[in-house]
Design an enzyme around this catalytic site. Structure first.
Site, short mmCIF file in Angstrom:
data_model
loop_
_atom_site.label_atom_id
_atom_site.label_comp_id
_atom_site.label_asym_id
_atom_site.label_seq_id
_atom_site.Cartn_x
_atom_site.Cartn_y
_atom_site.Cartn_z
N ASP A 1 52.56 141.52 99.33
CA ASP A 1 51.87 140.27 99.60
C ASP A 1 52.66 139.44 100.61
O ASP A 1 53.88 139.42 100.58
CB ASP A 1 51.70 139.45 98.31
CG ASP A 1 50.64 140.03 97.41
OD1 ASP A 1 49.88 140.89 97.88
OD2 ASP A 1 50.58 139.61 96.24
N ASP B 1 56.89 134.94 106.06
CA ASP B 1 56.02 135.77 106.90
C ASP B 1 54.93 134.92 107.54
O ASP B 1 54.62 135.06 108.73
CB ASP B 1 55.34 136.86 106.06
CG ASP B 1 56.30 137.84 105.43
OD1 ASP B 1 56.57 137.67 104.24
OD2 ASP B 1 56.74 138.76 106.12
N GLU C 1 49.94 141.98 111.29
CA GLU C 1 50.04 142.58 109.96
C GLU C 1 49.69 141.58 108.86
O GLU C 1 49.25 141.96 107.78
CB GLU C 1 51.45 143.12 109.75
CG GLU C 1 51.65 143.82 108.42
CD GLU C 1 53.04 144.40 108.28
OE1 GLU C 1 53.64 144.23 107.20
OE2 GLU C 1 53.51 145.03 109.24
N GLU C 2 49.86 140.30 109.14
CA GLU C 2 49.62 139.27 108.13
C GLU C 2 48.16 138.82 108.06
O GLU C 2 47.80 138.04 107.17
CB GLU C 2 50.50 138.05 108.41
CG GLU C 2 51.99 138.35 108.47
CD GLU C 2 52.51 139.01 107.21
OE1 GLU C 2 51.97 138.73 106.12
OE2 GLU C 2 53.45 139.82 107.30
N ASP D 1 54.00 142.68 114.01
CA ASP D 1 54.51 142.44 112.66
C ASP D 1 55.47 141.27 112.81
O ASP D 1 56.59 141.44 113.30
CB ASP D 1 55.24 143.68 112.13
CG ASP D 1 55.79 143.48 110.72
OD1 ASP D 1 55.74 142.34 110.22
OD2 ASP D 1 56.28 144.46 110.12
N LEU E 1 57.41 139.33 110.92
CA LEU E 1 58.74 139.31 110.31
C LEU E 1 58.91 140.53 109.41
O LEU E 1 58.71 140.47 108.20
CB LEU E 1 58.98 138.02 109.53
CG LEU E 1 60.44 137.77 109.16
CD1 LEU E 1 61.32 137.69 110.41
CD2 LEU E 1 60.58 136.51 108.34
N ASP E 2 59.29 141.61 110.03
CA ASP E 2 59.54 142.85 109.30
C ASP E 2 60.81 142.70 108.45
O ASP E 2 61.81 142.16 108.90
CB ASP E 2 59.74 143.99 110.30
CG ASP E 2 60.17 145.27 109.64
OD1 ASP E 2 59.31 145.92 109.03
OD2 ASP E 2 61.37 145.60 109.72
N GLU F 1 53.56 148.74 113.78
CA GLU F 1 54.93 149.22 113.69
C GLU F 1 55.13 150.54 114.43
O GLU F 1 55.97 150.64 115.33
CB GLU F 1 55.33 149.39 112.21
CG GLU F 1 55.34 148.07 111.46
CD GLU F 1 55.40 148.23 109.94
OE1 GLU F 1 56.17 147.49 109.31
OE2 GLU F 1 54.67 149.09 109.40
#
Length: 350
Positions: free
Chosen positions: A77, A82, A105-106, A124, A126-127, A287
């Protein structure tokens, strides 16, 4: 000016003709994107992230991130950090006026930003954010495509999605920003891979690692081998052999695993070897494609264990797959074992 008196080349100077000569629109876009990443770097290093990075509740939760999941659940989640990072990047891209679509991604669906923006950005934001509380390195991953003008007549939702599902072979730029002891922006515009380090005294990203060439073979593998007993036989045999110096390279490999994709890949780019997640977990669009493009431009390879990542056509925005990145000879050797994809993904309780 460097310690030896040499003039340091900034990212802006490099893009404007000192190395890449990528064109004015992409210079403007990257100027806004690097600004967003500087803001995220400051946020990650701030005491404020102690509250932003906390889980929504203290309930015991399962799996997620790069190291431990087999299913989509609470550890996957979005967390507040993020979401803040996503908003920072969205705001900067919107301000650039050079981006038609941002796919993150969010977000469940791509966001249409501008009818005349020439570029598509996938990210992405904040991986590795679940490592924030332990001060483990994190990163931002991004890829940039040209807008497909032949889709302009379609409804917004449809053309936003189709623009975001371009093959990785069509990337015009890709990179990551590593937030660690230094903030490093590693990027390719399709002509080599280069790394720029943030100089906090000037606020500039300066060129510190020009024309990175990943060694043809390394001596390090990076994977969560606590999951060894869930692996297919081919992957077990590959790891057993390289550990013992019984692979194609006669020296024993060492294991180094941070459980932060950007950090594990950055080390692999510098020292060689292979960074992997054999499960069908990492996202192709956000990614695998950007990082594979980056690795290929440094002379390495990106694979799902069977196929070149950049040859895979995305069919879903959040499509997942196994990912193996690293030195060309290491990836070729790993693929030769055949059965290296972990297709059975039990839920891991932490």
């Amino acid at each position: 000016m460097g310690l030896d008196g040499e003039e340091l080349q900034t990212l802006g100077g490099y893009m404007a003709g000192g190395g890449a000569n990528v064109g004015d629109d992409l210079v403007v876009l990257m100027d806004h994107l690097q600004y967003a990443c500087k803001r995220i770097a400051a946020l990650v290093a701030s005491p404020a992230n102690a509250s932003l990075g906390k889980k929504k509740n203290n309930k015991k939760i399962e799996s997620g991130g790069h190291g431990d999941t087999g299913t989509s659940n609470e550890r996957d989640d979005p967390k507040p950090l993020d979401i803040v990072s996503n908003d920072i990047i969205l705001s900067s891209l919107r301000s650039s006026r050079k981006v038609a679509v941002m796919a993150s991604e969010e977000d469940d669906v791509p966001i249409w930003l501008s009818n005349d923006g020439p570029y598509i950005v996938v990210t992405d934001p904040l991986d590795g954010s679940r490592n924030i509380d332990a001060s483990i390195p994190t990163g931002t991953i991004f890829g940039i495509y040209n807008r497909l003008q032949e889709l302009d007549h379609l409804p917004i939702e449809e053309k936003a999605l189709l623009n975001s599902l371009q093959s990785g072979a069509r990337l015009v730029a890709a990179g990551y920003v590593l937030y660690s002891s230094a903030t490093i922006l590693c990027i390719t515009f399709g002509a080599g891979t280069h790394a720029f380090t943030l100089d906090h005294s000037t606020g500039d990203f300066v060129l510190t690692h020009p024309s990175i060439e990943i060694p043809r073979r390394g001596q390090i593998y990076s994977v969560n081998d606590a999951r060894y007993f869930d692996w297919p036989e081919g992957l077990k045999l590959y790891i057993d052999n390289i550990r013992q110096g019984k692979g194609q390279y006669p020296k024993k490999y060492s294991a180094r695993y941070i459980c932060s994709l950007v950090a594990d890949l950055h080390r692999t780019l510098i020292y060689g070897g292979v960074a992997m997640n054999p499960r069908k977990h990492l996202r192709l669009v956000y990614e695998a494609n950007p990082l594979s493009f980056l690795v290929e431009q440094a002379g390495g390879k990106g694979s799902d264990g069977k196929n070149r990542i950049l040859s895979i056509q995305p069919v879903e925005l959040h499509q997942r797959l196994p990912l193996f990145l690293g030195s060309a000879e290491d990836i070729e050797e790993l693929e030769s074992y055949g059965d290296v994809q972990q297709l059975v993904n039990p839920g891991y309780e932490v």
